[in-house]
Design a protein around this motif. Structure first.
Motif, PDB file in Angstrom:
ATOM      1  N   GLY A  19     -10.081 -22.483 -48.719  1.00  0.00           N
ATOM      2  CA  GLY A  19     -11.096 -21.805 -47.924  1.00  0.00           C
ATOM      3  C   GLY A  19     -11.601 -22.692 -46.793  1.00  0.00           C
ATOM      4  N   LYS A  20     -12.097 -22.071 -45.757  1.00  0.00           N
ATOM      5  CA  LYS A  20     -12.556 -22.842 -44.599  1.00  0.00           C
ATOM      6  C   LYS A  20     -13.834 -23.621 -44.906  1.00  0.00           C
TER       7      LYS A  20
ATOM      8  N   TYR B 109     -17.057 -20.476 -41.108  1.00  0.00           N
ATOM      9  CA  TYR B 109     -17.786 -21.737 -40.969  1.00  0.00           C
ATOM     10  C   TYR B 109     -17.396 -22.757 -42.026  1.00  0.00           C
ATOM     11  N   LYS B 110     -17.314 -24.017 -41.602  1.00  0.00           N
ATOM     12  CA  LYS B 110     -16.948 -25.110 -42.496  1.00  0.00           C
ATOM     13  C   LYS B 110     -18.106 -25.539 -43.380  1.00  0.00           C
TER      14      LYS B 110
ATOM     15  N   LYS C   1     -21.170 -21.011 -55.053  1.00  0.00           N
ATOM     16  CA  LYS C   1     -20.070 -21.403 -55.943  1.00  0.00           C
ATOM     17  C   LYS C   1     -18.805 -20.614 -55.626  1.00  0.00           C
ATOM     18  N   ARG C   2     -18.960 -19.320 -55.387  1.00  0.00           N
ATOM     19  CA  ARG C   2     -17.791 -18.495 -55.049  1.00  0.00           C
ATOM     20  C   ARG C   2     -17.173 -18.954 -53.737  1.00  0.00           C
TER      21      ARG C   2
END
Length: 324
Positions: free
Chosen positions: A48-49, A5-6, A40-41
């Motif tokens: 990342g997406k 998911y964005k 945060k990670r």
């Protein structure tokens, strides 16, 4: 969540102060800090997406809200703190927050018994109306031993309402395990998956329930559950009718099952992918369970009981008992 998911939102209806202490005075991070660190990670992953993530916290007590805001202050672009009654906060999030995100995780750790089955159902109903292609998931934490202890006190209206909401039978649900299983089945219904884990602290028993419509979510929850608790997933010494192995044996005896059907059955019955593999291996060794390889070559120790083979059916094995 971060792979698919964005945009992701974490919604915490009973956030508290962000820290808590045990009976010995040791301090631990609460759900606000755990969720904020997770966001945060997610956002730190290169390429990342997920590009948008936010944590929405709520507590009815003004002092707790101020303390929480102070603890989280260095990350004020990643969170919001609200001071509202929990059900009102959830309703407003469903209207104003959820439509803006592709994935929403609700964490509900109620101070009382006010969260009924219909409240959980309503989250999924409303989220499904907002968008297609997204997902909503709920983690519900309940003090099972407290509810069980007071379940017969008809003068406690909140407990009575809770029991009626989840269809609990005071005569049949005679211990906390049966009590938990009744709640888990009620939360799953016919259109959702629900996994649970029992947690003990002294004489108290708590239950954590994960509810979602996507089978992969419940698979990953149970995988994490087994790792966290270091559960023994080895084979059982005996196969009794009421054990998971006995229930699966009875089901296959009635009609042969494909590997993806066994995986689906496990996900709906609070059995992890590793546990179901071990149960099938147990039946193979002790009960002479047979395999019929449909579109793959026989390989010792291979069972294809995982999400990938459930999704694409690329490798199918039919499990059966001879003569059945």
């Amino acid at each position: 969540m971060r792979r698919v998911y964005k945009s992701i939102a974490f919604i915490d209806a009973y956030a508290g102060t962000g820290k808590y202490k045990d009976k010995q005075g040791n301090e631990y991070n609460g759900s606000p800090i755990i969720m904020l660190n997770a966001l945060k990670r997610i956002l730190s992953i290169e390429n990342g997406k997920c590009q948008i993530a936010k944590y929405y916290a709520n507590d009815l007590d003004a002092d707790r809200c101020r303390e929480l805001s102070s603890i989280l202050s260095s990350d004020n672009d990643l969170y919001e703190v609200h001071q509202k009654e929990a059900k009102k906060f959830i309703s407003e999030c469903l209207l104003n927050v959820c439509p803006r995100y592709g994935s929403i995780l609700f964490f509900i750790d109620p101070f009382n018994y006010s969260i009924l089955k219909e409240d959980i159902d309503n989250i999924f109903i409303q989220c499904s109306e907002f968008y297609s292609g997204g997902q909503s998931e709920v983690i519900l934490f309940l003090p099972i031993s407290n509810i069980y202890r007071f379940k017969a006190l008809n003068e406690n209206k909140t407990v009575v309402n809770f029991i009626e909401s989840y269809g609990i039978d005071l005569k049949e649900d005679t211990d906390t395990d049966k009590f938990m299983e009744r709640i888990r089945n009620a939360l799953a219904g016919i259109d959702k998956y629900c996994a649970s884990v029992k947690l003990k602290e002294g004489a108290n028993t708590y239950a954590l329930f994960f509810i979602g419509k996507h089978i992969y979510g419940v698979d990953k929850f149970m995988e994490a559950r087994d790792k966290c608790l270091n559960q023994d997933t080895n084979m059982e010494l005996s196969i009794l009718p009421e054990t998971p192995a006995g229930l699966l044996k009875s089901k296959i005896e009635k009609a042969p099952m494909f590997n993806w059907e066994i995986y689906e059955w496990a996900m709906r019955n609070n059995i992890s992918a590793l546990q179901i593999k071990n149960l099938v291996e147990q039946l193979e060794i002790k009960e002479n369970l047979k395999k019929n390889y449909i579109n793959c070559k026989p390989r010792k120790g291979t069972y294809y009981l995982n999400h990938k083979n459930w999704a694409d059916k690329s490798k199918m094995i039919q499990y059966f008992f001879e003569g059945k």
